[in-house]
Write a protein that holds these residues in place. Structure first.
Motif, mmCIF file in Angstrom:
data_model
loop_
_atom_site.group_PDB
_atom_site.id
_atom_site.type_symbol
_atom_site.label_atom_id
_atom_site.label_comp_id
_atom_site.label_asym_id
_atom_site.label_seq_id
_atom_site.Cartn_x
_atom_site.Cartn_y
_atom_site.Cartn_z
ATOM 1 N N THR A 206 -1.906 2.505 4.303
ATOM 2 C CA THR A 206 -2.105 2.163 2.892
ATOM 3 C C THR A 206 -2.141 0.662 2.674
ATOM 4 O O THR A 206 -2.651 0.206 1.649
ATOM 5 C CB THR A 206 -0.983 2.784 2.052
ATOM 6 N N VAL A 207 -1.617 -0.115 3.598
ATOM 7 C CA VAL A 207 -1.611 -1.574 3.448
ATOM 8 C C VAL A 207 -2.926 -2.180 3.910
ATOM 9 O O VAL A 207 -3.356 -3.221 3.411
ATOM 10 C CB VAL A 207 -0.424 -2.168 4.245
ATOM 11 N N ARG A 231 -0.261 -6.595 0.748
ATOM 12 C CA ARG A 231 1.080 -6.047 0.534
ATOM 13 C C ARG A 231 1.754 -6.817 -0.595
ATOM 14 O O ARG A 231 1.912 -8.035 -0.517
ATOM 15 C CB ARG A 231 1.910 -6.155 1.812
ATOM 16 N N HIS A 232 2.119 -6.087 -1.654
ATOM 17 C CA HIS A 232 2.769 -6.685 -2.822
ATOM 18 C C HIS A 232 1.945 -7.829 -3.405
ATOM 19 O O HIS A 232 2.478 -8.875 -3.804
ATOM 20 C CB HIS A 232 4.172 -7.177 -2.472
ATOM 21 N N ASP A 237 -1.736 -10.064 7.547
ATOM 22 C CA ASP A 237 -2.371 -9.627 8.781
ATOM 23 C C ASP A 237 -1.540 -8.499 9.365
ATOM 24 O O ASP A 237 -0.340 -8.679 9.638
ATOM 25 C CB ASP A 237 -2.471 -10.773 9.792
ATOM 26 N N VAL A 238 -2.160 -7.341 9.523
ATOM 27 C CA VAL A 238 -1.492 -6.201 10.139
ATOM 28 C C VAL A 238 -1.850 -6.218 11.618
ATOM 29 O O VAL A 238 -2.988 -5.955 12.002
ATOM 30 C CB VAL A 238 -1.923 -4.873 9.488
ATOM 31 N N LEU A 256 3.698 -7.078 10.116
ATOM 32 C CA LEU A 256 2.963 -7.574 8.954
ATOM 33 C C LEU A 256 3.294 -9.052 8.798
ATOM 34 O O LEU A 256 4.457 -9.420 8.600
ATOM 35 C CB LEU A 256 3.357 -6.799 7.693
ATOM 36 N N VAL A 257 2.268 -9.886 8.900
ATOM 37 C CA VAL A 257 2.445 -11.331 8.867
ATOM 38 C C VAL A 257 1.785 -11.874 7.605
ATOM 39 O O VAL A 257 0.592 -11.638 7.375
ATOM 40 C CB VAL A 257 1.832 -11.998 10.119
ATOM 41 N N ASP A 258 2.582 -12.581 6.784
ATOM 42 C CA ASP A 258 2.035 -13.197 5.585
ATOM 43 C C ASP A 258 1.021 -14.266 5.983
ATOM 44 O O ASP A 258 1.318 -15.145 6.811
ATOM 45 C CB ASP A 258 3.157 -13.816 4.751
#
Length: 329
Positions: A206-207, A231-232, A237-238, A256-258
């Motif tokens: 879903t992300v 995300r939010h 980066d997934v 998950l990397v911002d």
């Protein structure tokens, strides 16, 4: 006696050819099958479809040899003979085009350059298929009516095929050698299948903004795949890490990397190989629980703790008391 031996030789060819065709059909579904044999004569775009189609044809012929007699059985036997005869011509052309190419008869196992053994084997199999024409028996009836004569003929023929099959040496080399995972070839198709069947993939689906990776690279025993995600309200980066080999349930990790700060906001996947204990299914009864507590009590340790508490002048509470029945004097 001689007619019985000749008849046994002819009947044995049906199940033997069916097994060889079935093995070849299964092997042609692998990734390495589209790099040798007939594929050498085709363009890159046609190699994979033609290889799969030839494997499907071999599977159909294998079924026809085992289960059909009469006209359908004769068609399957003639088709098998034509297939092996055509393979001799194809192998000669492939060797002329690329002397280092394998025959591709059994997928990735057929890596050895095409030589006289491979050509002789294909020619003998074509003759064996022609010898089955006119038989009333099917491959299945030959198996159910197996005799000692059939076994002797089959043993001799298997020995001849073993001498003419370089794939057996390749298989023995693979079974006896322990190639480290850092050097082990791993098709990306298999990596994608393992990734998309994992719980880590379903958790982060879903992300992600797409199902195709933006970057793919390999480091040691792991293959990494980066996907765009949100995300939010922030772009992330997934990054998935899929292990080459190993157990399927512990072989997929994710982070998950911002994208702006580069901070890892979440991570998924196993971090230990130990099985975590689950919650008890049923709590023990009070009497059983009291007996278990008495069994693990250490009176000397409790006495030392009590003396230390008195010496420190600390009040003894029910929680710190070694026994609910103890009362300070």
């Amino acid at each position: 006696m001689l007619p019985e031996i000749v008849e046994a030789v002819r009947e044995v060819q049906l199940p033997l050819l069916a097994v060889l065709l079935a093995l070849g059909a299964v092997a042609k579904t692998t990734t390495g099958a589209a790099r040798s044999g007939l594929a050498v004569l085709l363009t890159e775009r046609l190699r994979r479809p033609v290889t799969v189609a030839s494997g499907a044809l071999e599977a159909v012929l294998a079924v026809g040899l085992v289960g059909f007699a009469g006209a359908l059985g004769a068609a399957a036997r003639a088709g098998t003979a034509a297939l092996f005869a055509a393979s001799v011509v194809v192998l000669l052309l492939a060797r002329r085009r690329d002397p280092e190419a394998g025959c591709g008869c059994f997928g990735g196992l057929s890596r050895a350059p095409i030589g006289w053994r491979t050509l002789t084997r294909a020619g003998l199999l074509a003759v064996a298929a022609l010898a089955t024409l006119g038989l009333d028996a099917t491959g299945w009836s030959a198996v159910t009516g197996f005799t000692v004569t059939h076994g002797a003929v089959l043993g001799v023929e298997l020995a001849v095929l073993a001498v003419l099959s370089p794939e057996l040496r390749e298989l023995a080399a693979r079974l006896t050698s322990t190639e480290p995972c850092e050097l082990r070839p791993a098709p990306q198709r298999r990596t994608m299948a393992r990734l998309r069947s994992s719980d880590v993939w379903r958790t982060n689906r879903t992300v992600m903004l797409g199902t195709e990776p933006q970057d793919v690279w390999r480091h040691g025993c792991w293959r990494f795949l980066r996907y765009d995600g949100m995300r939010h309200g922030r772009r992330v980066d997934v990054v998935f890490a899929v292990r080459i080999g190993g157990r399927g349930r512990t072989a997929v990790r994710a982070a998950l990397v911002d994208r702006e700060s580069g901070i890892v906001s979440a991570s998924f996947g196993a971090v230990t190989r130990r099985e975590l204990p689950g919650p008890p299914r049923k709590l023990p009864r009070p009497r059983v629980a009291a007996k278990r507590d008495d069994a693990v009590r250490d009176p000397e340790r409790e006495a030392r703790a009590l003396r230390a508490a008195r010496a420190a002048g600390e009040p003894v509470t029910p929680a710190s008391a070694p026994d609910d029945r103890w009362q300070p004097r």
